[in-house]
Scaffold this active site. Sequence first.
Site, PDB file in Angstrom:
ATOM      1  N   ARG A 114       0.868  -1.180   0.000  1.00 36.01           N
ATOM      2  CA  ARG A 114       0.000   0.000   0.000  1.00 36.01           C
ATOM      3  C   ARG A 114       0.899   1.223   0.000  1.00 36.01           C
ATOM      4  O   ARG A 114       2.121   1.101   0.138  1.00 36.01           O
ATOM      5  CB  ARG A 114      -1.020   0.005   1.145  1.00 36.01           C
ATOM      6  CG  ARG A 114      -0.664  -0.663   2.438  1.00 36.01           C
ATOM      7  CD  ARG A 114       0.454  -0.004   3.180  1.00 36.01           C
ATOM      8  NE  ARG A 114       0.219   1.431   3.339  1.00 36.01           N
ATOM      9  CZ  ARG A 114       1.148   2.325   3.571  1.00 36.01           C
ATOM     10  NH1 ARG A 114       2.424   1.957   3.697  1.00 36.01           N
ATOM     11  NH2 ARG A 114       0.878   3.599   3.706  1.00 36.01           N
ATOM     12  N   ASP A 139      -1.892  10.717  -2.112  1.00 37.81           N
ATOM     13  CA  ASP A 139      -2.268   9.704  -3.106  1.00 37.81           C
ATOM     14  C   ASP A 139      -2.610  10.325  -4.448  1.00 37.81           C
ATOM     15  O   ASP A 139      -2.528   9.664  -5.484  1.00 37.81           O
ATOM     16  CB  ASP A 139      -3.455   8.889  -2.584  1.00 37.81           C
ATOM     17  CG  ASP A 139      -3.000   8.060  -1.399  1.00 37.81           C
ATOM     18  OD1 ASP A 139      -3.000   8.598  -0.267  1.00 37.81           O
ATOM     19  OD2 ASP A 139      -2.583   6.910  -1.607  1.00 37.81           O
TER      20      ASP A 139
HETATM   21  O1  MRU Z   1      -4.498   3.126   2.112  1.00 34.20           O
HETATM   22  P1  MRU Z   1      -3.023   3.346   2.024  1.00 34.20           P
HETATM   23  O2  MRU Z   1      -2.249   2.795   3.170  1.00 34.20           O
HETATM   24  O3  MRU Z   1      -2.484   2.916   0.670  1.00 34.20           O
HETATM   25  O4  MRU Z   1      -2.866   4.925   2.075  1.00 34.20           O
HETATM   26  C1  MRU Z   1      -1.589   5.478   1.994  1.00 34.20           C
HETATM   27  C2  MRU Z   1      -1.555   6.936   2.170  1.00 34.20           C
HETATM   28  O5  MRU Z   1      -2.553   7.591   2.314  1.00 34.20           O
HETATM   29  C3  MRU Z   1      -0.204   7.586   2.087  1.00 34.20           C
HETATM   30  O6  MRU Z   1      -0.137   8.694   2.920  1.00 34.20           O
HETATM   31  C4  MRU Z   1       0.028   8.022   0.631  1.00 34.20           C
HETATM   32  O7  MRU Z   1      -0.126   6.934  -0.232  1.00 34.20           O
HETATM   33  C5  MRU Z   1       1.354   8.624   0.438  1.00 34.20           C
HETATM   34  S1  MRU Z   1       2.596   7.379   0.429  1.00 34.20           S
HETATM   35  C6  MRU Z   1       4.086   8.009   0.039  1.00 34.20           C
END
Ligand code: MRU
Length: 344
Positions: free
Chosen positions: A46, A237
């Site tokens: 993730r 994201d």
């Molecule tokens: O649901 P996730 O764990 O994939 O969410 C990740 C995030 O929100 C992070 O802060 C984002 O991807 C930035 S990672 C460098």
Amino acid sequence: MTVETLRWRNNQLEMIDQRCLPSVVQYLSYSDAQTVADGIQKMVVRGAPAIGVAAAYGIALEAQKYVLLNGADFHKRMAQAFKVLAASRPTAVNLFWALNRMRDRLSDAAQMETVSLARLLLDEAHAIYHEDIEINKTMGAFGASILEDGMCVLTHCNAGALATAGHGTALGVIRSAVTAGKKITVFADETRPFLQGARLTAWELSEDGIDTTLITDNMSGHFMKSGAIDAVIVGTDRVAANGDVANKIGTYMVAVLAKEHDIPFYVACPLSTIDLSIPSGDDIPIEERSSNEVTGYGDVRWAPKNIQVRNPSFDVTPARLVTALITEKGIVYSPSDNKLKALY
Ligand code: MRU
């Protein structure tokens, strides 16, 4: 940082199973696009950049798997692989960015033999992996220049080595500042409901010997008000063309609190996370995940059966609350349409 989020071993992709961290450190092996897509959907991997890298390897694996097919059948299989990976998670634009890059590579060389195409796609996936680490280090150096010695930084979710091919975006800035000799302490939000802060950020920072304090999400206002926090740094994201930032659910709340307390709110953001095709944050698709993530964790359930649940996994912080984006091209204060366009 020695942890490898993803690695290429014996012609397979191995990914550290982030669902089991920090109690168990184990790698799972992947040999085609469908299983990589499942790994992304189920959160084995993730974090926006890491998802992009995994998807690129998913395409390379699929090409390797079907290398003996004739050209037409090979391309049919590849088209299907792009679809399956694109459907794995909706919010992080790095997934689509990496798939587009792999698709371009494939269509530029479409006339080649399948064996050469498979080699080319693997090289491209390796390139995406290595570039991600380099970009994170460049962002880290820019970001480190704005952190002062002695600062306490709050972060939300995990934007670290585990969310990327290595070094991290938001945590990369902290790592770079510490490496440059600055004393930086970190407050890590637990990050309900999936606990990326408690399980992943707290783990990777303490493995690195960085002074980290874990707090629950509802404590950040208290610590801002009492003067314990000097800056906020998060990852993202997807950033819309106007500078609105989608990140882990709860980020918006942190940004509002930071504004109230006059604390700078920084977003570490590689260019691969900026989506100029989307005018504002209202157009960013927000993933809604399973209610099980809210009603309990693992085998433990604490909410009543049949209770209604909402579980949006991300929220959008308006650009006006963002002090600056830290990118590999430099620091963009008060992000806006024109400033983002100028980066390309
Ligand atoms: O649901 P996730 O764990 O994939 O969410 C990740 C995030 O929100 C992070 O802060 C984002 O991807 C930035 S990672 C460098």
